[in-house]
Write a protein that holds these residues in place. Sequence first.
Motif, short mmCIF file in Angstrom:
data_model
loop_
_atom_site.label_atom_id
_atom_site.label_comp_id
_atom_site.label_asym_id
_atom_site.label_seq_id
_atom_site.Cartn_x
_atom_site.Cartn_y
_atom_site.Cartn_z
N VAL A 127 0.80 -1.16 0.17
CA VAL A 127 0.03 -0.03 -0.14
C VAL A 127 0.89 1.32 -0.14
N LYS A 128 0.52 2.19 -0.83
CA LYS A 128 1.46 3.35 -1.06
C LYS A 128 0.21 4.57 -0.79
N ILE A 129 0.80 5.77 -0.17
CA ILE A 129 0.04 7.06 -0.17
C ILE A 129 0.88 8.05 -0.88
N GLY A 130 0.14 8.41 -2.22
CA GLY A 130 0.93 9.51 -2.94
C GLY A 130 2.34 9.13 -3.25
N GLY A 131 2.27 7.65 -3.61
CA GLY A 131 3.83 7.38 -4.08
C GLY A 131 4.65 6.96 -3.03
N ILE A 132 4.34 7.00 -1.58
CA ILE A 132 5.21 6.87 -0.40
C ILE A 132 4.70 5.48 0.34
N GLU A 133 5.70 4.43 0.32
CA GLU A 133 5.49 3.29 0.71
C GLU A 133 5.12 3.10 2.37
N VAL A 134 4.04 2.75 2.43
CA VAL A 134 3.81 2.91 3.94
C VAL A 134 3.25 1.37 4.34
N GLY A 135 3.62 0.40 3.60
CA GLY A 135 3.28 -1.03 3.98
C GLY A 135 4.20 -1.44 5.39
N GLY A 136 3.41 -2.09 6.36
CA GLY A 136 4.07 -2.38 7.47
C GLY A 136 4.21 -1.58 8.62
N LEU A 137 3.56 -0.54 8.39
CA LEU A 137 3.69 0.83 9.32
C LEU A 137 2.37 0.66 10.01
N ASP A 138 2.45 1.01 11.26
CA ASP A 138 1.32 1.46 12.12
C ASP A 138 0.81 2.78 11.71
N ARG A 139 -0.48 3.02 12.29
CA ARG A 139 -1.10 4.36 12.14
C ARG A 139 -0.10 5.61 12.46
#
Length: 344
Positions: free
Chosen positions: A38-50
């Motif tokens: 999963v990415k947000i605006g091209g930023i990798e956020v996989g494996g991160l909590d909130r």
Amino acid sequence: MGRKLQISLLIALIAGICGSLLIYWWDSTYKNEIAEGVKIGGIEVGGLDRDDAASQLRASLITPLEKNVVVTSGKQDFKLQPDELDITADIGGMVDDALAASEDGGMLGRTWRRVSGGEVDFEVDPQIAYSRKAVDGFIGGVAENLEKDAVNASVEPTADSLQPVSSAAGYVLDDDRLHRQVSAALQSTTDRKVEAEVKKVEPEVTTDQLAQQYPTYITVDRNNFQLYLYEDLELAKTYTVALGAAGYDTPQGLYNIESKQVDPVWSVPNSDWAGDLAGQTIPPGPENPLKARWMGIYNGAGIHGTSDTGSLGSAASHGCIRMDVPDVIDLYDRVPAGTPIYIS
């Protein structure tokens, strides 16, 4: 049913329940973790909590948005500063969307994805807001600096000359395209530079077409009682004329030959100087002072031939331009209606 079978079924049931509970427990431990891929605006956020995802967004997405957007055109740069835009980003909303995407596939699907090392191919669009009015104002300022009206070639007349004025190309900004480019740059973490597209606009009359635009042109020097005829912007002939006497000045300014007439009829103005002839219509003949030809200019004033050749070279008329009869016939044949005439 045999006792052994019953025991086996009971064991299987208990194992199934325990397995389900184990899977449920394991899945619940990932409830606050974003799935890999999963990415947000091209930023990798996989494996991160909130909280970690929010921190990552602030560092990788929001901080770059605090840089200027630069619009370039040739050697000119125009900077749009973030503090002019009231930029806001819904970090919580973007993280919520990423967590929601991570729930895709149901509990068993999520468990299998984690066991097998699979990923969720999903990207959350940046949820960034800014002042559209400020962007419109910025682009309006860019247009004001870059745009320029095309200038048609023309002539600058004086009493005894005709000076050509060169044409110049104009430029117009494609502001719709620039709006799209700036909007994209405002939401980009890497590409904060935009090249404005400026289109060249050719004049309707170029310098090369100027002589064709003005095949004939007349200037009148009131101080020296001279009329100059230009053909294709070159002086073709000079005539001595009589002009308006004091109180009956020949009108100064730029006009056109409005009408032409051979052996004109004289419609006498209702003026005191006309005496008993005021308001009458005088046909061609000895009583008519308009000899041979008439070229109307403005409000009853015009160019005409005269039998009073002694008045030429002086201020003697009631506003008209008098010429020797052979001269007025010559001029008449050279200039069409619409010819510009500049009286100094």
